[in-house]
Design a protein around this motif. Sequence first.
Motif, PDB file in Angstrom:
ATOM      1  N   VAL A 121      10.631 -17.906  53.685  1.00 55.63           N
ATOM      2  CA  VAL A 121       9.316 -17.141  54.043  1.00 55.63           C
ATOM      3  C   VAL A 121       8.233 -17.356  53.062  1.00 55.63           C
ATOM      4  O   VAL A 121       8.646 -17.193  51.764  1.00 55.63           O
ATOM      5  CB  VAL A 121       9.937 -15.581  53.714  1.00 55.63           C
ATOM      6  N   ILE A 122       7.346 -17.923  53.390  1.00 59.03           N
ATOM      7  CA  ILE A 122       6.086 -18.013  52.653  1.00 59.03           C
ATOM      8  C   ILE A 122       5.085 -17.145  53.176  1.00 59.03           C
ATOM      9  O   ILE A 122       4.726 -16.963  54.194  1.00 59.03           O
ATOM     10  CB  ILE A 122       5.420 -19.473  52.919  1.00 59.03           C
ATOM     11  N   ALA A 123       4.347 -16.168  52.235  1.00 58.94           N
ATOM     12  CA  ALA A 123       3.397 -15.241  52.779  1.00 58.94           C
ATOM     13  C   ALA A 123       2.042 -15.670  52.090  1.00 58.94           C
ATOM     14  O   ALA A 123       2.062 -16.242  51.045  1.00 58.94           O
ATOM     15  CB  ALA A 123       3.980 -13.717  51.995  1.00 58.94           C
ATOM     16  N   SER A 124       1.247 -15.104  52.830  1.00 57.92           N
ATOM     17  CA  SER A 124      -0.030 -15.235  52.338  1.00 57.92           C
ATOM     18  C   SER A 124      -0.570 -14.006  51.517  1.00 57.92           C
ATOM     19  O   SER A 124       0.074 -13.117  51.495  1.00 57.92           O
ATOM     20  CB  SER A 124      -1.333 -15.215  53.634  1.00 57.92           C
ATOM     21  N   GLU A 125      -1.417 -14.178  50.594  1.00 55.19           N
ATOM     22  CA  GLU A 125      -1.953 -12.901  49.757  1.00 55.19           C
ATOM     23  C   GLU A 125      -2.372 -11.755  50.470  1.00 55.19           C
ATOM     24  O   GLU A 125      -2.077 -10.727  50.059  1.00 55.19           O
ATOM     25  CB  GLU A 125      -2.950 -13.283  48.819  1.00 55.19           C
ATOM     26  N   ALA A 126      -2.516 -12.120  51.574  1.00 57.99           N
ATOM     27  CA  ALA A 126      -3.149 -11.040  52.605  1.00 57.99           C
ATOM     28  C   ALA A 126      -2.146 -10.421  53.283  1.00 57.99           C
ATOM     29  O   ALA A 126      -2.201  -9.382  54.112  1.00 57.99           O
ATOM     30  CB  ALA A 126      -4.293 -11.812  53.644  1.00 57.99           C
ATOM     31  N   ALA A 127      -0.818 -10.863  53.217  1.00 54.25           N
ATOM     32  CA  ALA A 127       0.144 -10.525  53.795  1.00 54.25           C
ATOM     33  C   ALA A 127       0.887  -9.017  53.392  1.00 54.25           C
ATOM     34  O   ALA A 127       0.503  -8.813  52.334  1.00 54.25           O
ATOM     35  CB  ALA A 127       1.610 -11.377  54.074  1.00 54.25           C
ATOM     36  N   SER A 128       1.506  -8.366  54.171  1.00 54.66           N
ATOM     37  CA  SER A 128       2.239  -7.036  53.649  1.00 54.66           C
ATOM     38  C   SER A 128       3.492  -6.876  54.530  1.00 54.66           C
ATOM     39  O   SER A 128       3.415  -7.520  55.689  1.00 54.66           O
ATOM     40  CB  SER A 128       1.448  -5.937  53.616  1.00 54.66           C
ATOM     41  N   PHE A 129       4.359  -6.252  53.871  1.00 60.52           N
ATOM     42  CA  PHE A 129       5.726  -6.057  54.868  1.00 60.52           C
ATOM     43  C   PHE A 129       5.731  -4.598  55.008  1.00 60.52           C
ATOM     44  O   PHE A 129       5.669  -3.835  53.896  1.00 60.52           O
ATOM     45  CB  PHE A 129       6.997  -6.468  54.212  1.00 60.52           C
ATOM     46  N   ILE A 130       6.223  -3.971  55.956  1.00 62.29           N
ATOM     47  CA  ILE A 130       6.614  -2.357  56.186  1.00 62.29           C
ATOM     48  C   ILE A 130       7.684  -2.357  57.033  1.00 62.29           C
ATOM     49  O   ILE A 130       7.659  -2.708  58.216  1.00 62.29           O
ATOM     50  CB  ILE A 130       5.503  -1.769  56.399  1.00 62.29           C
ATOM     51  N   GLN A 131       8.717  -1.476  56.565  1.00 61.52           N
ATOM     52  CA  GLN A 131       9.991  -1.206  57.438  1.00 61.52           C
ATOM     53  C   GLN A 131       9.262   0.254  58.339  1.00 61.52           C
ATOM     54  O   GLN A 131       9.622   1.403  57.627  1.00 61.52           O
ATOM     55  CB  GLN A 131      11.121  -0.963  56.524  1.00 61.52           C
ATOM     56  N   ALA A 132       8.679   0.114  59.105  1.00 62.72           N
ATOM     57  CA  ALA A 132       7.837   1.218  59.762  1.00 62.72           C
ATOM     58  C   ALA A 132       8.617   2.179  60.632  1.00 62.72           C
ATOM     59  O   ALA A 132       8.047   3.124  61.242  1.00 62.72           O
ATOM     60  CB  ALA A 132       6.534   0.509  60.815  1.00 62.72           C
ATOM     61  N   PHE A 133      10.026   1.630  60.881  1.00 58.27           N
ATOM     62  CA  PHE A 133      10.512   2.225  61.757  1.00 58.27           C
ATOM     63  C   PHE A 133      10.755   4.154  61.434  1.00 58.27           C
ATOM     64  O   PHE A 133      10.651   4.815  62.570  1.00 58.27           O
ATOM     65  CB  PHE A 133      12.235   1.926  61.889  1.00 58.27           C
TER      66      PHE A 133
END
Length: 259
Positions: A121-133
């Motif tokens: 997994v490679i992420a951009s600085e603009a990325a974010s992750f959320i377990q929105a459930f």
Amino acid sequence: MKSITTHIENKVATLTLNRPDKFNSFNREMAFLLQDALDACEKNSEVRAIIIIGNGKAFCAGQDIGEITDPDIDFGFQQILDDHYNPIVQRIRTIKKPVIAGVNGVAAGAGANIALACDVVIASEAASFIQAFSKIGLIPDSGGTFFLPRLIGFQKASALMMLGDKVTASEAEKMGMVYKVASVETFEEVVHTTALTLANMPTKALGLTKQLLNQSMSNDFNAQLELESKLQIESAQSEDYQEGVSAFVAKRKPEFKGN
């Protein structure tokens, strides 16, 4: 406009989630198209590495809520999981080629968990992750409860899933959720360079490594050692191993073909 596009170049297939106006959220058509694209990549001997990336500002916002709240839709959560998300993450884990998630923007819900199922997994600085459930009274799916605790630990995963906190790209890298973070400017180059590197490696051995990692999730120590022995023998019988040894002895760059 197709909701999944495929571009193949230099042995790398780039599968783009292509509903930018919906933040690349999944509907039924898109889920089936991604499965078909992964199947095609698995069968195509010219493809030796796969990128999954999003078009626009988001990687994937998860399920298209508009679809599941549509009164004219005659399928529910059981079919969505059985037909859409579970087959996608199962394909990602069983395909004998490296799969790279290029997380260009927000990865939420099932979108986050599909990314976490990938090999790199490679992420951009603009990325974010959320377990929105939890925000809408649901539980994490798409393999999230399997992969996230193994990546970052039980306590951290539990808190993120229950609280639904947004995790920045740099935070995700620090906690081991992603392999690497790249600047917005260099993100696509880093993703494609990584994929190209993997595509030119001994991909038969990479596929066997992937099989070992999958089994390590459930094997005990002795069973894992036994499987390592079995698959090491298999890898030692490959053309790539012979090429690697020959190149090492001759002090030249190896030319692996994935056989």
